[in-house]
Scaffold this motif. Sequence first.
Motif, PDB file in Angstrom:
ATOM      1  N   HIS A 298      11.696   4.577   6.056  1.00  0.00           N
ATOM      2  CA  HIS A 298      13.047   4.620   6.541  1.00  0.00           C
ATOM      3  C   HIS A 298      13.601   3.353   6.734  1.00  0.00           C
ATOM      4  N   ARG A 299      13.602   2.486   5.351  1.00  0.00           N
ATOM      5  CA  ARG A 299      14.223   1.372   5.391  1.00  0.00           C
ATOM      6  C   ARG A 299      14.068   0.300   6.372  1.00  0.00           C
ATOM      7  N   ASN A 300      12.628   0.259   7.054  1.00  0.00           N
ATOM      8  CA  ASN A 300      12.170  -0.777   7.807  1.00  0.00           C
ATOM      9  C   ASN A 300      11.581  -1.864   6.882  1.00  0.00           C
ATOM     10  N   PHE A 301      12.336  -2.711   6.311  1.00  0.00           N
ATOM     11  CA  PHE A 301      11.914  -3.645   5.573  1.00  0.00           C
ATOM     12  C   PHE A 301      10.918  -4.791   6.054  1.00  0.00           C
ATOM     13  N   LYS A 302      11.142  -5.035   7.245  1.00  0.00           N
ATOM     14  CA  LYS A 302      10.026  -5.821   8.091  1.00  0.00           C
ATOM     15  C   LYS A 302       8.652  -5.402   7.930  1.00  0.00           C
ATOM     16  N   TYR A 303       8.585  -4.095   7.920  1.00  0.00           N
ATOM     17  CA  TYR A 303       7.098  -3.444   7.474  1.00  0.00           C
ATOM     18  C   TYR A 303       6.873  -3.273   6.489  1.00  0.00           C
ATOM     19  N   ILE A 304       7.732  -2.882   5.458  1.00  0.00           N
ATOM     20  CA  ILE A 304       7.789  -2.782   4.077  1.00  0.00           C
ATOM     21  C   ILE A 304       7.261  -4.095   3.320  1.00  0.00           C
ATOM     22  N   ASP A 305       8.008  -5.220   3.698  1.00  0.00           N
ATOM     23  CA  ASP A 305       7.397  -6.483   3.016  1.00  0.00           C
ATOM     24  C   ASP A 305       6.031  -6.697   3.484  1.00  0.00           C
ATOM     25  N   LYS A 306       5.544  -6.357   4.898  1.00  0.00           N
ATOM     26  CA  LYS A 306       4.095  -6.649   5.028  1.00  0.00           C
ATOM     27  C   LYS A 306       3.289  -5.836   4.063  1.00  0.00           C
ATOM     28  N   ALA A 307       3.679  -4.567   4.086  1.00  0.00           N
ATOM     29  CA  ALA A 307       2.835  -3.745   3.042  1.00  0.00           C
ATOM     30  C   ALA A 307       2.932  -4.056   1.570  1.00  0.00           C
ATOM     31  N   ILE A 308       3.906  -4.806   1.174  1.00  0.00           N
ATOM     32  CA  ILE A 308       4.113  -5.222  -0.199  1.00  0.00           C
ATOM     33  C   ILE A 308       3.094  -6.300  -0.537  1.00  0.00           C
ATOM     34  N   ASP A 309       2.333  -7.179   0.398  1.00  0.00           N
ATOM     35  CA  ASP A 309       1.365  -8.076   0.261  1.00  0.00           C
ATOM     36  C   ASP A 309       0.092  -7.206  -0.398  1.00  0.00           C
ATOM     37  N   TYR A 310      -0.025  -5.813   0.075  1.00  0.00           N
ATOM     38  CA  TYR A 310      -1.116  -5.130  -0.234  1.00  0.00           C
ATOM     39  C   TYR A 310      -0.867  -4.615  -1.344  1.00  0.00           C
ATOM     40  N   LEU A 311       0.310  -3.929  -1.563  1.00  0.00           N
ATOM     41  CA  LEU A 311       0.862  -2.925  -2.577  1.00  0.00           C
ATOM     42  C   LEU A 311       0.745  -3.710  -3.909  1.00  0.00           C
ATOM     43  N   ARG A 312       0.972  -4.845  -3.992  1.00  0.00           N
ATOM     44  CA  ARG A 312       1.094  -5.722  -5.333  1.00  0.00           C
ATOM     45  C   ARG A 312      -0.154  -5.919  -6.166  1.00  0.00           C
ATOM     46  N   GLU A 313      -1.019  -5.557  -5.312  1.00  0.00           N
ATOM     47  CA  GLU A 313      -2.582  -5.569  -5.965  1.00  0.00           C
ATOM     48  C   GLU A 313      -2.868  -4.177  -6.647  1.00  0.00           C
ATOM     49  N   CYS A 314      -2.086  -3.090  -6.470  1.00  0.00           N
ATOM     50  CA  CYS A 314      -2.259  -1.979  -6.791  1.00  0.00           C
ATOM     51  C   CYS A 314      -1.811  -1.599  -8.368  1.00  0.00           C
ATOM     52  N   ASP A 315      -2.540  -0.550  -8.883  1.00  0.00           N
ATOM     53  CA  ASP A 315      -2.128  -0.298 -10.483  1.00  0.00           C
ATOM     54  C   ASP A 315      -0.974   0.684 -10.264  1.00  0.00           C
TER      55      ASP A 315
ATOM     56  N   ILE B 114       1.651   2.919  -7.422  1.00  0.00           N
ATOM     57  CA  ILE B 114       2.273   3.281  -5.713  1.00  0.00           C
ATOM     58  C   ILE B 114       2.831   4.387  -5.810  1.00  0.00           C
ATOM     59  N   LEU B 115       2.441   5.272  -4.887  1.00  0.00           N
ATOM     60  CA  LEU B 115       3.095   6.554  -4.401  1.00  0.00           C
ATOM     61  C   LEU B 115       3.732   6.493  -3.353  1.00  0.00           C
ATOM     62  N   HIS B 116       4.977   7.156  -3.028  1.00  0.00           N
ATOM     63  CA  HIS B 116       6.024   6.961  -1.956  1.00  0.00           C
ATOM     64  C   HIS B 116       6.331   8.706  -1.700  1.00  0.00           C
ATOM     65  N   THR B 117       6.084   8.689  -0.484  1.00  0.00           N
ATOM     66  CA  THR B 117       6.056  10.182   0.126  1.00  0.00           C
ATOM     67  C   THR B 117       7.590  10.824   0.354  1.00  0.00           C
ATOM     68  N   GLY B 118       8.497   9.809   0.216  1.00  0.00           N
ATOM     69  CA  GLY B 118       9.949  10.117   0.636  1.00  0.00           C
ATOM     70  C   GLY B 118      10.387   9.642   2.183  1.00  0.00           C
ATOM     71  N   ASP B 119      11.612   9.837   2.478  1.00  0.00           N
ATOM     72  CA  ASP B 119      12.120   9.241   3.500  1.00  0.00           C
ATOM     73  C   ASP B 119      11.804   7.456   3.535  1.00  0.00           C
ATOM     74  N   ASN B 120      12.548   6.784   2.973  1.00  0.00           N
ATOM     75  CA  ASN B 120      13.804   7.022   2.324  1.00  0.00           C
ATOM     76  C   ASN B 120      13.276   6.494   0.813  1.00  0.00           C
ATOM     77  N   PHE B 121      13.919   7.316  -0.220  1.00  0.00           N
ATOM     78  CA  PHE B 121      13.526   7.396  -1.452  1.00  0.00           C
ATOM     79  C   PHE B 121      13.892   5.930  -1.900  1.00  0.00           C
ATOM     80  N   PHE B 122      15.042   5.366  -1.572  1.00  0.00           N
ATOM     81  CA  PHE B 122      15.321   4.088  -1.814  1.00  0.00           C
ATOM     82  C   PHE B 122      14.320   3.119  -1.944  1.00  0.00           C
ATOM     83  N   ASP B 123      13.817   3.129  -0.767  1.00  0.00           N
ATOM     84  CA  ASP B 123      12.382   2.165  -0.632  1.00  0.00           C
ATOM     85  C   ASP B 123      11.542   2.214  -1.592  1.00  0.00           C
ATOM     86  N   SER B 124      11.255   3.225  -2.518  1.00  0.00           N
ATOM     87  CA  SER B 124      10.349   3.393  -3.392  1.00  0.00           C
ATOM     88  C   SER B 124      10.963   2.362  -4.414  1.00  0.00           C
ATOM     89  N   ARG B 125      12.111   2.366  -4.761  1.00  0.00           N
ATOM     90  CA  ARG B 125      12.732   1.352  -5.735  1.00  0.00           C
ATOM     91  C   ARG B 125      12.642   0.019  -5.164  1.00  0.00           C
TER      92      ARG B 125
END
Length: 156
Positions: A10-27, A29-40
């Motif tokens: 839901h476009r909560n970039f404060k927590y998306i940015d915290k998650a990115i620290d973990y996600l950049r280690e992945c091969d 990433i799956l995003h289950t929707g709400d908000n699709f823009f966030d997957s981009r």
Amino acid sequence: MKIGVIGDTHRNFKYIDKAIDYLRECDLILHTGDNFFDSRYIYKMTGVNTIGVKGNCDFEDVEDEIVFKVEDFNIFLCHGHKYDVKYGLRSIKKRALELGVDIVVFGHTHTQLNLKENNILFLNPGSISLPRGTTKKSFFIINIEKGNIDIEDIYL
């Protein structure tokens, strides 16, 4: 293979940015929707292939469910609202059996779930923006190695 699973951001970039620290280690990433823009946004910030689906709060003209294969596992990715997952898993279980998948990844409830039934793994990463029933902002990292699946809960 390491797969990040996140949704209901839901476009909560404060927590998306915290998650990115973990996600950049992945091969992957799956995003289950709400908000699709966030997957981009997640793809832009990590450079990791990101597959997202349309949720009930999304207006983009994108797929609302996708079936694909990772290693030897067939995965069904959707938001879950079309299967009334807030009221139980009966409909999404039926769909999973129809599709013949091994793993179902969905969101919508904002509640984390890791359940194996009928040899199908049902995963809901919860929400990093608006968790329900808890204050734990959550997502998953799936590790697939030699046919084994290990789910790591990540809390922000």
